[in-house]
Scaffold this motif. Structure first.
Motif, mmCIF file in Angstrom:
data_model
loop_
_atom_site.group_PDB
_atom_site.id
_atom_site.type_symbol
_atom_site.label_atom_id
_atom_site.label_comp_id
_atom_site.label_asym_id
_atom_site.label_seq_id
_atom_site.Cartn_x
_atom_site.Cartn_y
_atom_site.Cartn_z
ATOM 1 N N GLU A 349 0.824 -1.208 0.000
ATOM 2 C CA GLU A 349 0.000 0.000 0.000
ATOM 3 C C GLU A 349 0.859 1.261 0.000
ATOM 4 N N GLU A 352 2.257 1.885 -3.478
ATOM 5 C CA GLU A 352 1.292 2.481 -4.396
ATOM 6 C C GLU A 352 1.153 3.979 -4.120
ATOM 7 N N GLN A 466 -5.880 8.319 6.078
ATOM 8 C CA GLN A 466 -6.317 6.936 5.932
ATOM 9 C C GLN A 466 -5.802 6.078 7.087
ATOM 10 N N LYS A 497 -7.341 8.058 -8.571
ATOM 11 C CA LYS A 497 -7.451 6.630 -8.249
ATOM 12 C C LYS A 497 -7.286 6.390 -6.753
ATOM 13 N N TYR A 498 -6.404 7.170 -6.117
ATOM 14 C CA TYR A 498 -6.203 7.035 -4.679
ATOM 15 C C TYR A 498 -7.492 7.376 -3.927
ATOM 16 N N GLN A 500 -10.502 7.169 -5.185
ATOM 17 C CA GLN A 500 -11.479 6.125 -5.473
ATOM 18 C C GLN A 500 -11.285 4.928 -4.547
ATOM 19 N N GLN A 501 -10.033 4.539 -4.328
ATOM 20 C CA GLN A 501 -9.751 3.438 -3.407
ATOM 21 C C GLN A 501 -10.123 3.815 -1.976
ATOM 22 N N LYS A 504 -13.738 3.451 -1.349
ATOM 23 C CA LYS A 504 -14.162 2.063 -1.181
ATOM 24 C C LYS A 504 -13.668 1.457 0.132
ATOM 25 N N LYS A 505 -12.438 1.818 0.521
ATOM 26 C CA LYS A 505 -11.821 1.163 1.680
ATOM 27 C C LYS A 505 -12.396 1.632 3.009
ATOM 28 N N THR A 528 -13.490 8.349 -13.166
ATOM 29 C CA THR A 528 -13.312 7.872 -11.795
ATOM 30 C C THR A 528 -14.242 8.594 -10.840
#
Length: 619
Positions: A349, A352, A466, A497-498, A500-501, A504-505, A528
């Motif tokens: 993680e 990324e 996060q 994209k970060y 978006q994740q 979801k997370k 996105t």
């Protein structure tokens, strides 16, 4: 919706103790166990009944009923009566008639009319009057009954016996007469006769209260389509048992209470043109969240608009800039839980995240060779720490040194791009974290960062946040994250994209993310962001441009009729989508209150208020 026993008793208590509804404290299950009677807990001491009204200890009341219905009635009729600013009870008593009995009743009525017509013709023929048609009244009556029979057969209409009882309440006899006159005027305006239950006040009250009896016979027959206009449920309500305050319902004038935690996905967006009240709306929600539990609130604030509310609630303000003393380490991790095999996926993680950070620093998309080098260096850095005896939290200079040790020329290029942010003048992320993250209210101000540091800071903030959300989730606490000027993060593919994740997370860790931005059209240009919006169960729409509102209708399914609540509307008013409920809200409050002055972001009003205070102090 159906009422249980306790809810029925609450309705009765509210009627008998008008003005003291909050003191209801009775549980029918507990009372049944000890053999207690509810009458003494619910009823007041005295009720006097008169031919045309009745009185109790605190109010004057009158029972009315709809005596005559017009041939057509507006579906706003009952809502117009129930929306009056008076205490009232409106009871609609409906008894369905079986379909076979409906047909028999209509046929019997039709045969009766035919019989009357034949008798009328016989009388005229007997008087040697063979040319005159039947009377207008009988012709009209026959056409009406034929139309009803066709409607029942072709459109599956049903017959109902319907009675409407209205109980009006006031503090004085004069006020009661005025209220009754208003209701009767509404009836006349709709060609509807509303009359008093003369000598039937007690029976009408028992019929209106939710005790399951009908003691007055004022019912008449209506078809399904005619009965539909008497249904007052032409408005959705947002009335969760627990939750946050979201203003007043513009249609029903009831308070909106919504609980985003009960939604399938509590993430959301707030849209509105500049000056429409986006920040004010979010501050109202923050205040409600902060004062109603132990949830944490984190705000990413590009305009430093949320410092005042954080300071008022005793929160932490982290003003990020090139001259700041507040540092956040983007490489911070629980290194004591690391193992060389990365069984928890923590290094993956972080790798990324570092890809996105390096891309922002380089200012261009990474190629496959650069991605491989960055991932290799991140893994080497943390695996060396995991294998070492002494654990330490690395900083950006450690990552920079490992890059310089790599044999590839691309590694030197990446390190050169990072040098400004590691050893150069913008090295605010090359320090250990010294921010007090244990506070329940934290605001990260990034207004003074400039164009170079702003995207990187957003990524670093998101990574730190996060980790905080995950930590709070393990403690059983929810974290509310607000991201103002949300469109700034969508300029980069990696940051989008970060996000978006993250969307979801964090749901699984009890996080609730809220994106705050202006134009819907700009957001929808990013695929996105469109998927994030489609998957968000909570959306607040304040004033919108016509192009934005039409696009929003396609995404969240707002009807054309609902779009008028976000077009050319006042600041603080708009639409809320909370799960499947879409309601128009009014979040305006008086400008003479301390709460308005705290939440207000209008610079002109703030300057005028400051001058007013200075003038008052000078006097």
């Amino acid at each position: 919706m159906p009422l249980n026993g306790n809810e029925r008793l609450k309705v009765l208590y509210d009627y008998y103790h008008l003005g003291d509804e909050g003191s209801f404290d009775f549980d029918i299950k507990k009372a049944k166990k000890v053999g207690a009677d509810f009458k003494n807990d619910l009823c007041n001491g005295m009720v006097k009944y008169f031919p045309d009204h009745f009185e109790d200890e605190s109010k004057y009341c009158k029972a009315l009923f709809i005596k005559k219905y017009p041939s057509s009635l507006s579906d706003r009729f009952i809502n117009e009566i129930t929306s009056l600013p008076v205490h009232s009870i409106t009871s609609i008593d409906v008894v369905p008639v079986p379909k076979d009995l409906t047909t028999k009743v209509l046929q019997k009525k039709y045969l009766g009319i035919e019989s009357d017509i034949i008798k009328q013709q016989r009388v005229r023929n007997k008087n040697n009057d063979f040319s005159t048609e039947i009377s207008y009244a009988k012709r009209t009556e026959k056409k009406e009954i034929e139309a009803i029979m066709d409607d029942v057969r072709e459109n599956d209409q049903c017959l109902f016996f319907v009675g409407v009882t209205i109980i009006l309440m006031a503090e004085s006899k004069k006020e009661l007469e005025s209220v009754c006159e208003t209701v009767e005027t509404i009836g006349k305006r709709n060609s509807c006769t509303i009359d008093t239950h003369y000598l039937k006040q007690r029976e009408a009250l028992n019929t209106a209260l939710p005790i399951g009896v009908r003691q007055v016979e004022t019912m008449r027959t209506l078809l399904t389509q005619s009965l539909a206009v008497l249904m007052p449920f032409n408005v959705q309500e947002l009335n969760d048992s627990t939750g946050n305050y979201y203003g007043i319902n513009q249609i029903s004038k009831n308070v909106n209470i919504g609980n985003r935690k009960k939604l399938i996905n509590g993430n959301g967006f707030v849209f509105g043109v500049p000056g429409s009240g986006k920040s004010f709306f979010c501050k109202m929600e923050m205040g409600s969240v902060f004062l109603s539990g132990d949830d944490e609130i984190i705000v990413i604030d590009p305009m430093n608009e949320y410092f005042d509310i954080a300071q008022t609630y005793g929160g932490t303000v982290v003003n990020m800039s090139t001259y700041t003393d507040n540092y956040v380490n983007p490489l911070e991790m629980d290194v004591w839980s690391l193992d060389p095999n990365d069984s928890k996926g923590m290094i993956r993680e972080k790798g990324e995240f570092m890809l996105g950070l390096c891309e922002q620093c380089i200012g261009d998309s990474l190629n496959s060779r650069q991605k491989s080098i960055i991932d290799r260096c991140v893994r080497k850095m943390y695996i060396d720490i995991a294998r070492g005896r002494e654990k330490y939290i690395p900083v950006m200079s450690d990552f920079y040194d490992i890059l310089m040790e790599q044999p590839e020329d691309e590694a030197k290029d990446i390190a050169l791009s990072l040098e400004l942010f590691v050893n150069g003048s913008l090295n605010i992320f090359n320090h250990q974290t010294n921010v007090d993250v244990d506070n329940r209210f934290t605001v990260y101000g990034i207004r003074d960062l400039g164009t170079e540091l702003s995207p990187i800071t957003m990524l670093v903030m998101m990574e730190s946040i996060q980790n905080r959300i995950v930590e709070n989730g393990q403690k059983g606490k929810a974290t509310w994250l607000y991201i103002d000027e949300f469109h700034v993060l969508l300029n980069s593919e990696y940051s989008a994209k970060y996000l978006q994740q993250l969307w979801k997370k964090v749901r699984k860790q009890g996080g609730l993310c809220t994106g705050i931005t202006q134009n819907v059209v700009d957001l929808l240009q990013n695929y996105t962001a469109t998927t994030m919006l489609a998957n968000s169960e909570f959306v607040a729409l304040l004033k919108q441009a016509n192009t934005d509102s039409s696009k929003m209708a396609e995404v969240i399914g707002v009807s054309e009729a609902q779009l008028r609540f976000v077009t050319n509307t006042a600041s603080g008013m708009g639409l809320i989508k909370c799960g499947s409920v879409v309601i128009p809200f009014d979040n305006q409050i008086s400008k003479d209150t301390d709460l308005y002055r705290l939440y207000n972001t209008n610079i002109h009003e703030k300057i005028a208020e400051q001058k007013k205070r200075e003038a008052k102090f000078a006097d």
